[in-house]
Design a protein around this motif. Structure first.
Motif, PDB file in Angstrom:
ATOM      1  N   LYS A  45       0.832  -1.207   0.000  1.00 41.43           N
ATOM      2  CA  LYS A  45       0.000   0.000   0.000  1.00 41.43           C
ATOM      3  C   LYS A  45       0.867   1.258   0.000  1.00 41.43           C
ATOM      4  O   LYS A  45       0.592   2.218  -0.730  1.00 41.43           O
ATOM      5  CB  LYS A  45      -0.938   0.005   1.209  1.00 41.43           C
ATOM      6  N   GLY A  46       1.910   1.269   0.806  1.00 42.03           N
ATOM      7  CA  GLY A  46       2.806   2.425   0.835  1.00 42.03           C
ATOM      8  C   GLY A  46       3.507   2.631  -0.485  1.00 42.03           C
ATOM      9  O   GLY A  46       3.677   3.766  -0.950  1.00 42.03           O
ATOM     10  N   ALA A  47       3.924   1.542  -1.133  1.00 37.65           N
ATOM     11  CA  ALA A  47       4.613   1.633  -2.413  1.00 37.65           C
ATOM     12  C   ALA A  47       3.675   2.090  -3.522  1.00 37.65           C
ATOM     13  O   ALA A  47       4.102   2.781  -4.453  1.00 37.65           O
ATOM     14  CB  ALA A  47       5.245   0.293  -2.771  1.00 37.65           C
ATOM     15  N   VAL A  48       2.404   1.700  -3.431  1.00 38.65           N
ATOM     16  CA  VAL A  48       1.431   2.191  -4.412  1.00 38.65           C
ATOM     17  C   VAL A  48       1.454   3.716  -4.417  1.00 38.65           C
ATOM     18  O   VAL A  48       1.411   4.357  -5.471  1.00 38.65           O
ATOM     19  CB  VAL A  48       0.018   1.661  -4.093  1.00 38.65           C
ATOM     20  N   PHE A  49       1.559   4.290  -3.242  1.00 38.58           N
ATOM     21  CA  PHE A  49       1.592   5.745  -3.117  1.00 38.58           C
ATOM     22  C   PHE A  49       2.929   6.331  -3.577  1.00 38.58           C
ATOM     23  O   PHE A  49       2.990   7.106  -4.533  1.00 38.58           O
ATOM     24  CB  PHE A  49       1.325   6.125  -1.661  1.00 38.58           C
ATOM     25  N   SER A  50       4.022   5.931  -2.937  1.00 41.41           N
ATOM     26  CA  SER A  50       5.307   6.605  -3.171  1.00 41.41           C
ATOM     27  C   SER A  50       5.964   6.201  -4.484  1.00 41.41           C
ATOM     28  O   SER A  50       6.492   7.059  -5.212  1.00 41.41           O
ATOM     29  CB  SER A  50       6.261   6.329  -2.002  1.00 41.41           C
ATOM     30  N   VAL A  51       5.934   4.922  -4.812  1.00 42.01           N
ATOM     31  CA  VAL A  51       6.545   4.491  -6.075  1.00 42.01           C
ATOM     32  C   VAL A  51       5.692   4.951  -7.258  1.00 42.01           C
ATOM     33  O   VAL A  51       6.220   5.330  -8.310  1.00 42.01           O
ATOM     34  CB  VAL A  51       6.746   2.961  -6.098  1.00 42.01           C
ATOM     35  N   GLY A  52       4.374   4.951  -7.074  1.00 36.87           N
ATOM     36  CA  GLY A  52       3.498   5.455  -8.135  1.00 36.87           C
ATOM     37  C   GLY A  52       3.779   6.910  -8.446  1.00 36.87           C
ATOM     38  O   GLY A  52       3.848   7.313  -9.615  1.00 36.87           O
ATOM     39  N   ILE A  53       3.933   7.738  -7.407  1.00 36.54           N
ATOM     40  CA  ILE A  53       4.259   9.152  -7.612  1.00 36.54           C
ATOM     41  C   ILE A  53       5.590   9.294  -8.343  1.00 36.54           C
ATOM     42  O   ILE A  53       5.740  10.120  -9.258  1.00 36.54           O
ATOM     43  CB  ILE A  53       4.308   9.888  -6.262  1.00 36.54           C
ATOM     44  N   THR A  54       6.557   8.493  -7.961  1.00 39.49           N
ATOM     45  CA  THR A  54       7.877   8.581  -8.595  1.00 39.49           C
ATOM     46  C   THR A  54       7.815   8.183 -10.061  1.00 39.49           C
ATOM     47  O   THR A  54       8.467   8.801 -10.911  1.00 39.49           O
ATOM     48  CB  THR A  54       8.893   7.711  -7.829  1.00 39.49           C
ATOM     49  N   CYS A  55       7.042   7.163 -10.385  1.00 40.00           N
ATOM     50  CA  CYS A  55       6.875   6.781 -11.791  1.00 40.00           C
ATOM     51  C   CYS A  55       6.232   7.915 -12.589  1.00 40.00           C
ATOM     52  O   CYS A  55       6.614   8.178 -13.736  1.00 40.00           O
ATOM     53  CB  CYS A  55       6.031   5.511 -11.907  1.00 40.00           C
ATOM     54  N   ALA A  56       5.267   8.593 -11.981  1.00 31.88           N
ATOM     55  CA  ALA A  56       4.641   9.730 -12.659  1.00 31.88           C
ATOM     56  C   ALA A  56       5.645  10.860 -12.859  1.00 31.88           C
ATOM     57  O   ALA A  56       5.637  11.532 -13.898  1.00 31.88           O
ATOM     58  CB  ALA A  56       3.438  10.215 -11.863  1.00 31.88           C
ATOM     59  N   ALA A  57       6.509  11.072 -11.875  1.00 36.29           N
ATOM     60  CA  ALA A  57       7.556  12.095 -12.015  1.00 36.29           C
ATOM     61  C   ALA A  57       8.489  11.748 -13.168  1.00 36.29           C
ATOM     62  O   ALA A  57       8.881  12.623 -13.953  1.00 36.29           O
ATOM     63  CB  ALA A  57       8.344  12.218 -10.711  1.00 36.29           C
ATOM     64  N   LEU A  58       8.837  10.470 -13.297  1.00 42.34           N
ATOM     65  CA  LEU A  58       9.672  10.037 -14.420  1.00 42.34           C
ATOM     66  C   LEU A  58       8.962  10.338 -15.741  1.00 42.34           C
ATOM     67  O   LEU A  58       9.580  10.801 -16.701  1.00 42.34           O
ATOM     68  CB  LEU A  58       9.969   8.547 -14.305  1.00 42.34           C
TER      69      LEU A  58
END
Length: 455
Positions: free
Chosen positions: A270-283
């Protein structure tokens, strides 16, 4: 602005290319691939064209691996008149032509590849020798030679189609690569062993409802989500950064459901859905050359989430706080992962990533370097999972103990990490927030250190 080239410049470049081919054939007496881009109009070189060219080189290299071929010679030139690559191979020319035509015919981008195969005597291998039809027109799909000789299509029309193909291929590759590396980062995180209190290859840590296979199921299920996040970033790249973040919310809700479906209701990422998802969008929002700069990527994460903490905690009081995060914010001012992303993930940029890089530079494997990075993150940030499973006081004592340990041994060995794991399990402690930050550390490390065709 990309430079235009004249007909005379193109004729001179063609003559130089023929001379180079002859030199390589005379030197090696082996078949030769000459790879150029089929670009209509006076502009033969641009960042977008080069991306297409580098993708072609990557596809060729993959076929070399597949056929167990090591080029006897390879060289590349990038000029205003276009990019060129030459590969000398010790293989049957028809076999080589088979996989080059496969590359040319597999995707729309392949239509822009000219991968000529020359025999040792200089004769060009034709597609007809493999009983294949000629190349098709970009616009109408008819025989390319007919459309070209009769000038059926306007140059502007061909240029627009070429740009569309190159753009779509670039964006598809970027979003797929972001998702692939995100899943890879999750898998590296869970398999880094030992990790105190966390699921790894040694045990399930302080958890009874999940194991390493549960995490693998979850990571695989999240690939489409990470790709969608990167795609959303690319689609909103010209808009203010917070607009991209707003576009992620419905995607995150769906991804959480996919995760829970894959794990039978277990919350693994659940935490990775939030933080890793945001980072992928930044990429997705950034040009590919920025991906190797972690600070630039995390600056974009910060811009996307500006004001997040104040918005989410605006009306939270001691009386209505219902989640662990809300209660910790009211009681201690702890902002958790919201504060981390809004600040540009300093626990990753200033702690985890330097620790991982230093450990790898010392020759440690990912178990030991990653273990050191995890402990460094845990010692220098506030893991709300630890507090939720114990207390604020215990979390502060623990970070102090870890700082003392790391001052003596920045990269504890497997036995020391296993002993820590046993202690954490005995206290039912699990630094899940730090584990998510370790995954992000891996993700940024991959893009910073991995030699890609885009560099």
């Amino acid at each position: 602005m990309s430079a235009q080239v004249s007909l005379m410049e193109m004729l001179d470049a063609r003559e130089r290319r023929v001379q180079h081919q002859q030199m390589l054939l005379q030197q090696y007496h082996k078949p030769l691939i000459c790879f150029t881009m089929n670009i209509c109009g006076p502009v033969k070189d641009s960042p977008l064209i080069r991306r297409g060219f580098e993708r072609g080189r990557q596809l060729l290299q993959q076929q070399f691996f597949r056929a167990k071929l090591t080029p006897l010679h390879g060289d590349v030139s990038r000029e205003a008149t276009g990019c060129e690559a030459f590969y000398v191979l010790d293989a049957d020319p028809l076999f080589i032509k088979t996989f080059t035509t496969d590359i040319e015919d597999a995707t729309p981008l392949g239509r822009l590849f000219d991968m000529d195969v020359l025999c040792p005597d200089g004769r060009k291998v034709e597609r007809e020798e493999l009983h294949l039809p000629g190349r098709r027109c970009l616009i109408c799909g008819g025989p390319a030679k007919v459309c070209s000789s009769r000038r059926i299509h306007m140059v502007a029309e061909l240029q627009a189609k070429t740009t569309a193909i190159l753009t779509e291929a670039r964006d598809h590759q970027d979003t797929a690569d972001a998702a692939r590396q995100a899943v890879r980062a999750l898998l590296y995180e869970v398999t880094t062993t030992p990790k105190p209190g966390l699921v790894d290859r040694r045990n399930s840590g302080s958890h009874r409802d999940m194991d390493v296979f549960t995490f693998m199921d979850s990571a695989a299920a999240l690939y489409p989500y990470f790709e969608a996040c990167a795609r959303a970033g690319r689609a909103t790249a010209e808009q203010p950064a917070p607009e991209t973040f707003a576009a992620l919310r419905p995607l995150g809700c769906q991804a959480e459901g996919e995760m829970l479906d894959a794990t039978g209701g277990v919350n693994t990422h659940k935490g990775a859905v939030f933080s890793v998802g945001i980072t992928c969008a930044a990429l997705g929002r950034l040009d590919r050359e920025c991906w190797a700069d972690p600070a630039r990527v995390l600056t974009e994460v910060s811009a996307m989430t500006a004001g997040l903490t104040d918005r989410d905690f605006a009306n939270v009081t001691a009386e209505n706080a219902s989640t662990v995060g809300q209660r910790l914010y009211v009681q201690y001012g702890i902002t958790g992962v919201r504060g981390q992303v809004e600040a540009g993930l300093p626990a990753v940029l200033k702690v985890g990533l330097p620790a991982l890089e230093a450990g790898r530079a010392m020759g440690y494997d990912f178990d030991r370097a990653g273990g050191g990075a995890l402990l460094a993150i845990l010692a220098n940030s506030t893991d709300t999972n630890i507090i939720a499973r114990s207390s604020r006081e215990r979390q502060l004592v623990l970070t102090g103990e870890l700082k003392t340990l790391l001052a003596k041994t920045p990269y504890p060995d497997k036995a020391a990490l296993a002993a820590l794991d046993d202690r954490f399990i005995a206290e039912n402690l699990s630094p899940g927030g730090s584990a998510d930050l370790l995954a992000l550390t891996y993700l940024l490390y991959f893009f910073k250190t991995e030699e890609t065709v885009h560099e």
